[in-house]
Enzyme design. Structure first.
Site, short mmCIF file in Angstrom:
data_model
loop_
_atom_site.label_atom_id
_atom_site.label_comp_id
_atom_site.label_asym_id
_atom_site.label_seq_id
_atom_site.Cartn_x
_atom_site.Cartn_y
_atom_site.Cartn_z
N SER A 112 0.84 -1.20 0.00
CA SER A 112 0.00 0.00 0.00
C SER A 112 0.88 1.25 0.00
O SER A 112 1.74 1.42 -0.86
CB SER A 112 -0.95 -0.04 1.21
N GLU A 234 -1.81 -2.07 -8.33
CA GLU A 234 -3.04 -2.46 -7.62
C GLU A 234 -3.51 -1.26 -6.82
O GLU A 234 -2.77 -0.30 -6.61
CB GLU A 234 -2.79 -3.67 -6.72
N HIS A 302 -4.29 -5.67 -1.54
CA HIS A 302 -4.90 -5.42 -0.24
C HIS A 302 -5.82 -6.54 0.22
O HIS A 302 -6.39 -6.46 1.31
CB HIS A 302 -5.69 -4.12 -0.28
#
Length: 334
Positions: A112, A234, A302
């Site tokens: 992230s 992503e 995630h």
């Protein structure tokens, strides 16, 4: 290229909070995560901001940088893992002790918002970094999902193979539950990877969380995208309008004129705003006929379980056989 040493049981894993203060808002999940890794034979070293909170972050910019640098400079710590992501890891980049990492390479892992750190360290030092689980977010999950995440962690970081073939998890989830009251495994769904293309593509894998990459784009901390690279991207909890903007940004920057293939990870709780479209649909529209093969749904994202992706290594994707493999080493023997 610089390779960290492979991890072994008994090694020390340091954890730090470069952005959000997960050790404060999720103490039960933190405790479960620590116990889990300790039960697997690792020793944990807590960062100096463990238990600290400055509202939206764990500490000031310099405090967060110093927490990371202390772990970097600690010769006993062989792996440094983030507790979670957030939004502001890019603030730390001017203050990281890159020279200490060159002298004593170690495993740096997270996902992230930690993308900013992973890419900056790779760009500044040549050290292979790892897009993979974070302590609280990933190892605080319940079995069987946490076991599958740990197996990938073990396969990639505790081995010295020159190649590795990824195996698609049979089940996955992006169900959102309250962390501090969760007391059972999350429901799971049947998994599927889509291989859109033909033949085999091989290249250096580069990327991470797309929204975070925008925060270092154009700086010395973002590795240059080279011809033939495999772009790995992503995102999480975004609306379709934001995803379209992010893909269009890459198009405008000429990224899609260079890359040999795209790996698009699952998007946690994607908001299609009633369109019924997926992130893949948006990407294909933005590409507008550009012939770039795409692997869609890769589980380094995630969602749970999470596969570990080394940044900067050679990867091959066989779109006919539907196989993705690491093709160059990512760690070295002790």
């Amino acid at each position: 290229m610089i390779y960290p040493q492979a991890l072994k049981k008994g090694d020390k894993i340091g954890f730090f909070s470069p952005s959000s203060p997960a050790t404060v808002f999720a103490p039960n999940r933190l405790s479960r995560a620590k116990s889990y890794l300790e039960s697997k034979g690792f020793n944990l070293v807590e960062g100096s901001l463990t238990g600290h909170s400055d509202f939206y972050r764990s500490g000031s910019i310099l405090e967060r940088a110093e927490e990371l640098n202390r772990l970097i400079r600690n010769p006993d710590v062989r792996c440094i893992m983030s507790t979670i992501g957030g939004y502001n890891s890019n603030s730390l980049l001017p203050y990281i002790d890159y020279e200490a990492l060159r002298k004593d390479p170690k495993i740096i892992i997270g996902y992230s918002d930690v993308t900013a750190l992973l890419l900056a360290i790779y760009a500044q030092t040549g050290l292979i970094t790892f897009y993979g689980p974070a302590l609280v977010a990933s190892f605080g999950e319940f079995p069987p999902l946490v076991e599958e995440t740990f197996q990938s962690f073990l396969d990639i970081l505790c081995s010295t193979y020159d190649s590795y073939q990824y195996k698609m998890p049979e089940l996955w989830t992006d169900v959102l539950l309250e962390w501090e009251t969760q007391d059972s495994p999350k429901p799971r769904y049947p998994n599927k990877w889509q291989f859109l293309g033909n033949g085999q593509v091989r290249g250096r894998i580069i990327g991470g969380n797309l929204n975070t990459i925008a925060g270092i784009w154009g700086s010395k901390y973002m590795p240059e995208i080279n011809s033939g690279d495999i772009l790995f991207i992503e995102d999480s909890l975004k609306g379709i309008e934001t995803v379209e903007r992010s893909f269009a940004h890459l198009l405008a920057c000429g990224v899609f004129d260079k890359v040999g293939a795209i790996i698009l990870g699952k998007h946690e709780l994607f908001n299609d705003k009633g369109t019924g479209r997926t992130p893949l649909d948006v990407l294909i529209e933005v590409l507008n006929g550009k012939n770039i093969p795409i692997l869609y749904g890769f589980d380094s994202c995630h969602t749970h379980p999470m596969l570990v992706t080394p940044i900067g290594v050679e990867v091959s994707i066989n779109f006919d056989s539907e196989i993705i493999k690491l093709e160059s080493r990512w760690v070295q023997e002790k």
